[in-house]
Design an enzyme around this catalytic site. Sequence first.
Site, PDB file in Angstrom:
ATOM      1  N   PHE A 149       0.861  -1.192   0.000  1.00 34.36           N
ATOM      2  CA  PHE A 149       0.000   0.000   0.000  1.00 34.36           C
ATOM      3  C   PHE A 149       0.890   1.232   0.000  1.00 34.36           C
ATOM      4  O   PHE A 149       1.778   1.360   0.840  1.00 34.36           O
ATOM      5  CB  PHE A 149      -0.934   0.034   1.224  1.00 34.36           C
ATOM      6  N   ASP A 236       9.348   2.672   1.571  1.00 28.36           N
ATOM      7  CA  ASP A 236       8.172   3.364   2.082  1.00 28.36           C
ATOM      8  C   ASP A 236       8.089   3.076   3.580  1.00 28.36           C
ATOM      9  O   ASP A 236       7.631   2.013   4.007  1.00 28.36           O
ATOM     10  CB  ASP A 236       6.924   2.853   1.340  1.00 28.36           C
ATOM     11  N   LYS A 265       2.725   9.973   8.549  1.00 28.11           N
ATOM     12  CA  LYS A 265       2.070   9.462   9.751  1.00 28.11           C
ATOM     13  C   LYS A 265       2.666  10.002  11.056  1.00 28.11           C
ATOM     14  O   LYS A 265       2.323  11.097  11.479  1.00 28.11           O
ATOM     15  CB  LYS A 265       2.066   7.939   9.720  1.00 28.11           C
TER      16      LYS A 265
HETATM   17  C1  LIG Z   1       3.000   2.218   3.878  1.00 26.32           C
HETATM   18  C2  LIG Z   1       2.099   3.376   3.536  1.00 26.32           C
HETATM   19  N1  LIG Z   1       2.453   4.205   2.539  1.00 26.32           N
HETATM   20  C3  LIG Z   1       1.691   5.253   2.208  1.00 26.32           C
HETATM   21  C4  LIG Z   1       0.505   5.512   2.861  1.00 26.32           C
HETATM   22  C5  LIG Z   1      -0.337   6.684   2.452  1.00 26.32           C
HETATM   23  O1  LIG Z   1      -0.225   7.686   3.408  1.00 26.32           O
HETATM   24  P1  LIG Z   1      -1.289   8.888   3.438  1.00 26.32           P
HETATM   25  O2  LIG Z   1      -2.596   8.310   3.829  1.00 26.32           O
HETATM   26  O3  LIG Z   1      -0.728   9.841   4.462  1.00 26.32           O
HETATM   27  O4  LIG Z   1      -1.318   9.493   2.068  1.00 26.32           O
HETATM   28  C6  LIG Z   1       0.111   4.676   3.914  1.00 26.32           C
HETATM   29  C7  LIG Z   1      -1.154   4.905   4.613  1.00 26.32           C
HETATM   30  O5  LIG Z   1      -1.694   4.072   5.277  1.00 26.32           O
HETATM   31  C8  LIG Z   1       0.930   3.575   4.258  1.00 26.32           C
HETATM   32  O6  LIG Z   1       0.598   2.735   5.238  1.00 26.32           O
END
Ligand SMILES: Cc1ncc(COP(=O)(O)O)c(C=O)c1O
Length: 421
Positions: A149, A236, A265
């Site tokens: 994700f 990520d 986050k």
């Molecule tokens: C691993 C990862 N990358 C990216 C995101 C996307 O982040 P945002 O919701 O702040 O755009 C998330 C959100 O849950 C995530 O868990």
Amino acid sequence: MLEAVSRPSGTASSFFGWCSRMSKFLMATYNRLPVTFARGEGVWLWDTAGKRYLDALSGIAVCGLGHAHPAVHQALCEQAKDLTHTSNLYRIGIQETLGETLTTLSGMDKVFFCNSGAEANEAAIKIARLHAHNRGIEYPAILVMEASFHGRTLATLSATGNRKVQAGFEPLVQGFVRVPYDNLGAVEAAAVNRPDVVAVLVEPIQGEGGINIPAGDYLNRLRELCDRYDWLLMLDEVQTGMGRTGHFFSFQTNAIQPDVITLAKGLGNGFPMGACLAQGVSAQVLGPGTHGTTFGGNPLACRVAQTVIETLRRDRLPDRASRMGDYLRAGFERTLSNLEGVLAIRGRGLMLGIELDRPCGDLVPQALAAGLLINVTVERVVRLLPPLIIEQSEADLLLQELSSLIRRFLQLPPDSNAAAG
Ligand SMILES: Cc1ncc(COP(=O)(O)O)c(C=O)c1O
């Protein structure tokens, strides 16, 4: 015992008024639970009727310092008194300070600040593409993983390995090649078959995908493959970063150096904030006019993030996450691992998953009724992301309450669970 709460505050008419106001004015992007929180402190939240909940989710890995942390409160108030926003057209002192803090902590060279995880990943994708074009590769591809994700923007949902996230938004952004997670053979095969690959984008632990923890040396081997094929290794760390898995960044468990890291986050503890860090050649590709943001890295966001980092370090919260994560995992092993229906208990630091053999979304409202906030991902994995400040006594409450909820859930015939809350 946690206090029992089964419905939102107020009378039946205020409840229905609340529902219709929500559906009248808000786009239906979420199936919201019937509760409104009024305030928080540490790991605790109180709803508008004054009932208390133990927050084992931290707003999905955001409030690592817990709710209403005094240092965050003070930073927000003091900075808002002086200056909230100017523009990236001008120098921003606290942005430079935070840049130095983050690059020093991560071993990276430079940072781009934005407002969310998706935006941080967009920056990473743009860096990979621009870097490839500079090397004469016209149509570059990025290797991404199944069950990953990376966000909800068009490029990041295209990178995401979940059809549900992508469905309806075709045509997807081109230029992603997908392989199974934790499968180095598949990466090697892609290296042979796809000369257009220029980078790998991967989560050190998959969060939304079900708390999937790869083999201990997976990132090390990926680093070697990236070196061999001249690819960028882009991690990520939106969910795993900011101390959650026991190190400041999850990749530090493997003692490797990525080319790009994305964060969000926990960086702002609830104040919207993201960052894309890069080192070496990746740190040099973005120049004036190639990327930008109105809000990213404004004085208020940077002051909060700098305070969050200082607090995480001063209070040694990554160590605490590691300790409390081990404690909770051992506790759940003791209370749940012998139960039929519990397939796995896994995690690192305070990123924990309990996988059941059946869909268990009904556990979320049941936990809410019992005064506990949890999440279920990929239908069968109970996901816990509590604040890093959680005390042992609070962890004991979480263990006790969630174990008995899961025990009860597994004893009930499947279709009676919806009514069990
Ligand atoms: C691993 C990862 N990358 C990216 C995101 C996307 O982040 P945002 O919701 O702040 O755009 C998330 C959100 O849950 C995530 O868990």
